[in-house]
Design a protein around this motif. Structure first.
Motif, mmCIF file in Angstrom:
data_model
loop_
_atom_site.group_PDB
_atom_site.id
_atom_site.type_symbol
_atom_site.label_atom_id
_atom_site.label_comp_id
_atom_site.label_asym_id
_atom_site.label_seq_id
_atom_site.Cartn_x
_atom_site.Cartn_y
_atom_site.Cartn_z
ATOM 1 N N GLU A 1 64.264 91.114 38.947
ATOM 2 C CA GLU A 1 63.155 90.590 37.850
ATOM 3 C C GLU A 1 62.377 91.165 36.294
ATOM 4 O OE1 GLU A 1 62.453 91.786 41.023
ATOM 5 O OE2 GLU A 1 63.026 89.470 41.882
ATOM 6 N N TRP A 2 61.513 92.128 36.424
ATOM 7 C CA TRP A 2 60.775 92.522 35.206
ATOM 8 C C TRP A 2 62.157 93.045 34.666
ATOM 9 C CZ3 TRP A 2 58.419 94.083 39.478
ATOM 10 C CH2 TRP A 2 57.472 93.417 40.558
ATOM 11 N N PRO B 1 46.934 81.270 41.828
ATOM 12 C CA PRO B 1 47.670 80.036 42.944
ATOM 13 C C PRO B 1 49.077 80.768 43.441
ATOM 14 C CG PRO B 1 46.366 79.037 40.865
ATOM 15 C CD PRO B 1 46.085 80.826 41.375
ATOM 16 N N ILE B 2 49.494 81.184 42.418
ATOM 17 C CA ILE B 2 50.913 81.575 42.213
ATOM 18 C C ILE B 2 50.705 83.274 42.915
ATOM 19 C CG2 ILE B 2 51.577 80.094 40.216
ATOM 20 C CD1 ILE B 2 52.162 83.148 38.864
ATOM 21 N N ILE C 1 53.779 74.790 36.685
ATOM 22 C CA ILE C 1 53.924 76.272 37.903
ATOM 23 C C ILE C 1 53.549 75.893 39.102
ATOM 24 C CG2 ILE C 1 53.893 78.426 37.810
ATOM 25 C CD1 ILE C 1 55.233 78.785 34.690
ATOM 26 N N ILE C 2 52.006 75.670 38.808
ATOM 27 C CA ILE C 2 51.038 75.718 40.334
ATOM 28 C C ILE C 2 51.505 74.793 40.995
ATOM 29 C CG2 ILE C 2 48.264 76.127 40.481
ATOM 30 C CD1 ILE C 2 48.230 77.909 38.230
ATOM 31 N N ILE D 1 56.675 85.266 35.104
ATOM 32 C CA ILE D 1 56.989 85.688 34.180
ATOM 33 C C ILE D 1 57.051 84.586 33.274
ATOM 34 C CG2 ILE D 1 58.933 86.156 32.199
ATOM 35 C CD1 ILE D 1 59.639 88.394 34.375
ATOM 36 N N PHE D 2 57.074 83.067 34.479
ATOM 37 C CA PHE D 2 57.050 81.956 33.008
ATOM 38 C C PHE D 2 55.778 81.169 32.806
ATOM 39 C CE2 PHE D 2 61.005 80.838 36.133
ATOM 40 C CZ PHE D 2 61.621 82.372 35.479
ATOM 41 N N LEU D 3 54.810 81.551 33.445
ATOM 42 C CA LEU D 3 53.830 81.461 33.286
ATOM 43 C C LEU D 3 52.526 82.492 32.667
ATOM 44 C CD1 LEU D 3 51.025 80.172 36.147
ATOM 45 C CD2 LEU D 3 50.025 82.614 35.242
ATOM 46 N N LYS E 1 57.880 86.879 41.701
ATOM 47 C CA LYS E 1 58.112 87.138 40.666
ATOM 48 C C LYS E 1 59.149 86.553 39.259
ATOM 49 C CE LYS E 1 58.964 91.369 43.069
ATOM 50 N NZ LYS E 1 59.337 92.494 44.084
ATOM 51 N N LEU E 2 59.800 85.539 39.095
ATOM 52 C CA LEU E 2 59.933 84.934 38.197
ATOM 53 C C LEU E 2 58.759 84.060 37.017
ATOM 54 C CD1 LEU E 2 63.870 84.350 38.707
ATOM 55 C CD2 LEU E 2 62.967 85.758 37.631
ATOM 56 N N ASN E 3 58.144 83.689 38.057
ATOM 57 C CA ASN E 3 57.226 83.118 37.953
ATOM 58 C C ASN E 3 55.894 83.448 37.423
ATOM 59 O OD1 ASN E 3 57.515 80.614 38.834
ATOM 60 N ND2 ASN E 3 56.503 80.855 41.129
ATOM 61 N N PHE F 1 62.233 81.179 24.871
ATOM 62 C CA PHE F 1 61.521 80.732 25.005
ATOM 63 C C PHE F 1 61.865 79.239 25.517
ATOM 64 C CE2 PHE F 1 58.135 83.587 24.509
ATOM 65 C CZ PHE F 1 58.397 84.655 25.106
ATOM 66 N N LEU G 1 53.018 73.338 31.452
ATOM 67 C CA LEU G 1 53.712 74.578 31.582
ATOM 68 C C LEU G 1 52.855 75.267 32.917
ATOM 69 C CD1 LEU G 1 57.194 75.415 31.674
ATOM 70 C CD2 LEU G 1 55.516 77.652 30.104
ATOM 71 N N ILE G 2 51.712 75.999 33.173
ATOM 72 C CA ILE G 2 51.289 76.428 33.442
ATOM 73 C C ILE G 2 50.602 75.396 34.507
ATOM 74 C CG2 ILE G 2 49.182 77.527 34.202
ATOM 75 C CD1 ILE G 2 49.252 78.485 31.655
ATOM 76 N N GLY H 1 51.647 74.822 26.641
ATOM 77 C CA GLY H 1 51.278 75.820 27.309
ATOM 78 C C GLY H 1 50.740 75.053 28.994
ATOM 79 N N ILE I 1 54.896 82.573 29.491
ATOM 80 C CA ILE I 1 55.118 82.426 28.692
ATOM 81 C C ILE I 1 54.210 81.396 27.558
ATOM 82 C CG2 ILE I 1 56.642 80.620 27.871
ATOM 83 C CD1 ILE I 1 59.116 82.248 29.101
ATOM 84 N N GLY I 2 53.772 80.012 29.172
ATOM 85 C CA GLY I 2 52.348 79.031 29.114
ATOM 86 C C GLY I 2 50.857 80.117 28.472
ATOM 87 N N LEU I 3 50.741 81.140 28.481
ATOM 88 C CA LEU I 3 49.405 82.257 28.643
ATOM 89 C C LEU I 3 50.136 82.378 27.246
ATOM 90 C CD1 LEU I 3 48.428 84.170 31.646
ATOM 91 C CD2 LEU I 3 47.140 81.777 30.560
ATOM 92 N N PHE J 1 53.549 89.259 31.044
ATOM 93 C CA PHE J 1 53.704 89.229 29.376
ATOM 94 C C PHE J 1 53.103 88.818 28.665
ATOM 95 C CE2 PHE J 1 57.883 89.371 31.616
ATOM 96 C CZ PHE J 1 58.370 90.245 30.667
ATOM 97 N N LYS K 1 50.712 93.920 41.929
ATOM 98 C CA LYS K 1 51.608 93.464 41.654
ATOM 99 C C LYS K 1 52.166 92.307 40.769
ATOM 100 C CE LYS K 1 52.422 96.900 44.698
ATOM 101 N NZ LYS K 1 51.748 97.647 43.869
ATOM 102 N N CYS L 1 44.869 81.246 37.103
ATOM 103 C CA CYS L 1 45.958 80.952 36.740
ATOM 104 C C CYS L 1 47.161 81.888 37.158
ATOM 105 C CB CYS L 1 46.416 81.343 35.425
ATOM 106 S SG CYS L 1 45.917 80.164 34.190
#
Lengths: 329, 406, 292
Positions: free
Chosen positions: A111-112, C89-90, A296-297, C99-101, C95-97, A244, A292-293, A289, C103-105, C40, C36, C86
């Motif tokens: 992943e990272w 909840p996830i 995701i949640i 990274i995506f979160l 783990k990809l989530n 992005f 998006l958040i 933004g 980007i939103g931040l 970003f 863990k 933020c």
């Protein structure tokens, strides 16, 4: 009258196709047609990113492949004088080749680590483009790119729109075929559990590389199309923003689904232009933004899962209601 | 609670979405209504978001000040004697190529503007030049400093006019200024022979802008066989804020002067760091767009010995008609927005006046006639110093000639 | 100036750049160790920290090195809110989530800051501006000495906090074994919030030091340093604080060396070239354990 998934898919696809074909007839406003062209290109790009994510690899530097495809196609078309309709695929092949190279360094990474390497890769490619490769690429100045359809042909904008629409449909169909085939199953297996996949005889390295190559190829096609549409190429193409956006589109639409990138791109593009028309500037990005958040949640499977989710909530509400009423009494 | 948050969020998004759709419809209807041609529609392309938003906002606000002044003076007089007001419509290019193309297409096909002004980054501007060429809309570029803009041969650029000195002009003027003014002065001060070569160092942004200046300086020296040696040429990436390493390398070569091909947000810290951290006490020369209020504030005590070439400067302009015009513009801008305009703002301000003048001369908004009016244009300079105090576009590449100050 | 002193001087600037990277990277590492997750958008906290310091400085004219503390405290709060709303909840959803979160931040913080403070570049003048101290053949401005000392003080403070206090020990326990920590009665969610806040405070310190060193700042300043900080912790090994310190110094030196030898455009690229080369040979980083 339940709208089941089985019914929704064919109806939705048909409706989307009809709208896509009809857009130029519905409006004589070239702005809308131009916007639709850019949207189609974004759909291809987002789908390419989605394919890589489907195999469990999240890239933060897909602008690199977008840009390599664009530069490759432009340079080949300009040097050899071949029509862009052919060079977009040649440029994309260059992107796929580079994709395999970068994939080779990534296959052992998770992943990272992968996200970082791909992010850095876009920056490295941009640096190379403006320094070592500058004699060829024109450095920061950029170079003109031949148009997909020459403006001297009457109605060229419509020809271009339908050509790009066809390529978009072909790209989505190809991705659909890949996802349904053994390759797609192997991608899924690797994403879910690499050890089990290995036990089942799937070679993760081979399939990871394949995912990289395919995704880079499709992203390269998108990049080449955009640059042949715009007619001029500069290294800004490798920017972080460009990496992005496809992610944002896919996450909103639904990660790992075929329709996700399409729905996400369409919704966000309309929303974006709508917000722009209200005259707000920075707040636009804040809205994106926040969306998006929240997605995701609260909607981890994206907009494509919205119908199911809504049905589920309604069901749960109905079950809950008698209980609360009883409690009130 | 989780669901109520979600429901609210979904409602908000839906509202924004619907607002977006209706807004777009509204704007198309508006266009239809405005088809009656009671105003002159001037499109301004500026970067309101993205990395260039700072300059872009300044350009858009300057255009507004210009339009207000023109309208307050009665508007533009047409051939038949009627006066028409100017209506500005802004297009945000988002500092990206695709954004620029969307903005240009929207302004031309949706808002149906008569003439276009603006455009900052050369990369972004080049992305919609072909749109301009296709629709044949006169476009006065007031921000993109790369000469390429009007030199492209792959498309028809005949409708594009460049009212912004190019990096060629910057580099050439400054280098000649060094040769004619600074070199003798330094040699005199050092008590050296008058044929002692001048040691010039360059610190430039590694972009089209910085490299354009670098090329221009090198070319000017070779072409005119100037007695200047470039002892060090260092580059930095756009948006850099730490120049200490490059400056250390430059200091090691003992230059007489340092020429900065940088944006203001880079020029100011570079000069500060050079003097404070490195102890590099030479003469500093900056490209013109460093000429803004924040730059002077920032450089502060370290600004001694800094020379800026400029065509618009409320801060360095010699007194005269231009200076008072600048002052009026500056005051009007301040009254409206509470800040001061900068270089690109000034050329955009000029640009709106040029657009108005050209349409007035043409007496119509017919695109080809307006283009011809721009080709033939001869108008007195406004807030920027021009060659022969006149704004006119060169016949070959439709660049306007600037007079630059130091 | 001879070659040696040029070299030493560049080494010194590398050291200074390294200090900012170390603070950012240590913060990221602290968060990663406990939760863990990888944020970003960490660089946006650097940016907010810089703006808070600058705003207070413009309003009151206090010594910016004193405002540093205030800025750190404010960022503990902001960090805690971001964690609660933020990241909590996830947690555990893949783990990809994260990274995506992030980007939103990034979108929210950068443009939110542009709405509040404007997008113009600004700068702050340090009170010790202009004082230089000769060290050997170099003459070094006092500010850089202070910056290095402040960095060292913050890092040793963090070390003592983790080693000596109960809370610090709870944090280390959580980072070593989350389930085990829960079993012995540690409130891991509380620990999450505290470590996220602390990590953000370190970013605020980095932002403040950036501001006082005479560099300009704007809302977009944070993203590249953050990604580099992340490259550093990967280089040093995820979760390893000594790794972050060595990686940070290495990166600061490599960048300034590259700017000197290859030209300024290579400054960003060189960090990632090093990262990729290291990862090819050691997929878990220089000091990384077996966990990837």
């Amino acid at each position: 009258m339940q709208l089941t998934r089985e019914k929704l898919i064919p109806y939705g696809t048909a409706a989307a196709l009809i709208i896509a074909v009809a857009i130029p007839f519905l409006t004589d406003n070239m702005f809308i047609v131009n916007l639709a062209v850019l949207m189609l290109i974004s759909i291809i790009f987002a789908s390419a990113w989605n394919l890589l994510a489907y195999s469990g690899q999240g890239s933060l530097g897909h602008a690199a492949f977008f840009g390599i495809g664009a530069y490759g196609s432009t340079l080949i078309a300009a040097k050899l004088g071949i029509t862009p309709f052919i060079t977009i695929f040649l440029g994309a092949a260059v992107a796929a080749f580079i994709g395999i190279l970068i994939g080779l360094t990534c296959v052992r990474l998770k992943e990272w680590f992968l996200a970082m390497v791909t992010f850095g890769f876009a920056i490295i490619v941009q640096t190379l483009t403006v320094s070592v490769l500058a004699p060829m690429t024109g450095g920061w100045d950029g170079i003109p790119s031949p148009r997909l359809v020459s403006p001297s042909i009457p109605g060229y904008q419509l020809i271009e729109y339908y050509a790009i629409l066809l390529i978009t449909i072909a790209a989505i169909a190809a991705i659909w075929y890949i996802m349904k085939s053994r390759i797609g199953l192997a991608f899924l297996a690797i994403r879910e559990n690499e050890t089990e996949a290995r036990a089942a005889g799937i070679d993760p390295v081979r399939y990871r590389l394949l995912a990289f190559a395919l995704s880079a190829f499709i992203a390269g096609v998108a990049g080449a199309l955009q640059i042949h549409h715009i007619g001029y190429i500069t290294p800004e193409l490798y920017g972080v923003d460009n990496s992005f956006w496809p992610i944002t589109y896919v996450i909103l639409g639904g990660l790992g689904t075929l329709a996700g990138p399409v729905i996400g791109t369409v919704v966000l593009t309309i929303l974006w232009e709508g917000l722009k028309a209200t005259g707000i500037t920075f707040a636009r990005y804040v809205v994106i933004g926040v969306i998006l958040i929240l997605t995701i949640i609260f909607l981890p499977r994206g907009l494509v899962s919205l119908p199911e989710q809504v049905q589920e909530w309604i069901k749960r509400r109905k079950q809950k209601e008698p209980v609360t009423e009883a409690a009130a009494e | 609670m989780k669901y109520s948050v979600l429901v609210i969020a979904v409602l908000l998004i839906a509202a924004a979405f619907i607002a977006g759709c209706t807004q777009q419809q509204a704007s198309t209807q508006q266009t239809a209504a405005a088809g009656s041609q009671d105003v002159i529609r001037v499109g301004v392309i500026a970067s309101l978001t993205g990395p260039a938003s700072n300059v872009g906002t300044n350009m858009w606000q300057s255009a507004q000040v210009a339009a207000e002044k023109i309208n307050a003076d009665g508007g533009v007089t047409l051939k038949d004697g009627t006066k028409k007001q100017i209506k500005l419509i802004v297009g945000d290019d988002e500092s990206t190529q695709a954004g620029g193309q969307k903005a240009a297409t929207k302004l031309i096909t949706d808002d149906k503007v008569d003439i276009l002004v603006g455009g900052y980054s050369s990369a972004v501007t080049s992305a919609y030049e072909q749109t301009i060429a296709e629709y044949k809309i006169p476009y006065i570029v007031t921000g993109a400093s790369s000469p390429i803009i009007t030199h492209r041969t792959d498309i028809d650029t005949s409708y594009i006019f460049h009212h912004c000195p190019t990096t060629d002009t910057y580099g050439q003027y400054t280098t000649q200024f060094i040769d004619q003014v600074i070199r003798p002065a330094v040699n005199k001060k050092l008590g050296a022979a008058s044929d002692r070569p001048f040691r010039l160092a360059l610190l430039y942004q590694d972009t089209a802008f910085g490299k354009g200046i670098q090329t221009a300086v090198n070319d000017t020296i070779t072409k005119n066989k100037l007695n200047i040696v470039l002892v060090s040429q260092q580059s930095f990436k756009m948006g850099e804020s730490d120049f200490r390493t490059q400056l250390t390398a430059i200091k090691a070569t003992n230059p007489d002067a340092l020429y900065l091909g940088a944006f203001p947000n880079e020029g100011a810290p570079a000069i500060t760091q050079a003097r404070r951290d490195i102890g590099l006490n030479t003469i500093f020369l900056s490209a013109e767009n460093n000429d803004n209020a924040q730059f002077y504030k920032d450089v502060g005590q370290y600004g001694e010995g800094a020379i800026i070439e400029s065509r618009f400067s409320p801060y360095t302009a010699p007194a005269g008609a231009v200076a008072s015009a600048q002052d009026a513009f500056k005051q009007a801008y301040f009254a409206k927005f509470g800040t001061y305009p900068d270089m690109m703002g000034a050329s955009t301000y000029d640009g709106v006046f040029i657009a108005a003048k050209a349409i007035g001369n043409a007496g119509t908004t017919d695109k080809a006639t307006v283009r011809q009016a721009l080709v033939d244009l001869k108008m007195p300079q406004a807030v920027e110093a021009m060659k022969d105090q006149t704004i006119s576009f060169s016949p070959d590449f439709r660049d306007s000639g600037f007079d630059l100050w130091m | 100036m001879d070659n040696l002193s040029v070299f030493l001087q560049i080494l010194f600037w590398g050291l200074y750049a390294g200090c900012i990277y170390i603070l950012l990277a240590t913060g990221l590492n602290l968060i990663f160790g406990v939760m863990k997750v990888v944020n970003f958008a960490h660089g946006e906290f650097l940016m907010i920290g810089a703006y808070i310091t600058a705003t207070v400085f413009f309003l009151t004219g206090f010594n910016p090195y004193v405002i540093l503390l205030l800025s750190m405290v404010a960022l503990v709060g902001i960090g805690a809110v971001v964690e609660r709303l933020c990241f909590r909840p996830i947690l555990g959803t893949g783990k990809l989530n994260e990274i995506f979160l992030s980007i939103g931040l990034i979108y929210i913080f950068q443009n939110g800051a542009a709405m509040i403070w404007g997008d113009a570049w600004q700068s702050v003048k340090s009170p010790y501006d202009g004082i230089t101290i000769p060290i050997g053949s170099l003459s070094v401005p006092l500010d850089y000495i202070i910056i290095m000392v402040v960095t060292a003080v913050i890092l040793s403070g963090l070390y003592l906090f983790l080693k000596k206090t109960t809370l610090g020990m709870q944090m280390r326990a959580t980072s070593q074994n989350r389930k085990g920590a829960m079993l012995v009665g540690i409130n891991v969610e509380r620990i999450d919030i505290i470590s996220f806040g602390l990590g953000c405070a370190l970013a605020a310190a980095a932002g403040t030091l950036w501001v006082v060193s005479g560099q300009v700042f704007n809302p977009y300043m944070g993203s590249i340093p953050a990604v580099k900080a992340f490259a550093i912790i990967i280089l040093g090994g995820l979760g390893s604080i000594p790794g972050a310190i060595i990686g940070g110094l290495l990166m600061g030196l490599a960048e300034n060396g590259a700017a000197f030898l290859l030209g300024g455009i290579w400054k960003d690229a060189v960090s990632f070239i090093i990262l990729i080369v290291v990862l090819i040979f050691r997929p878990t980083g220089l000091f990384g354990g077996k966990e990837g």
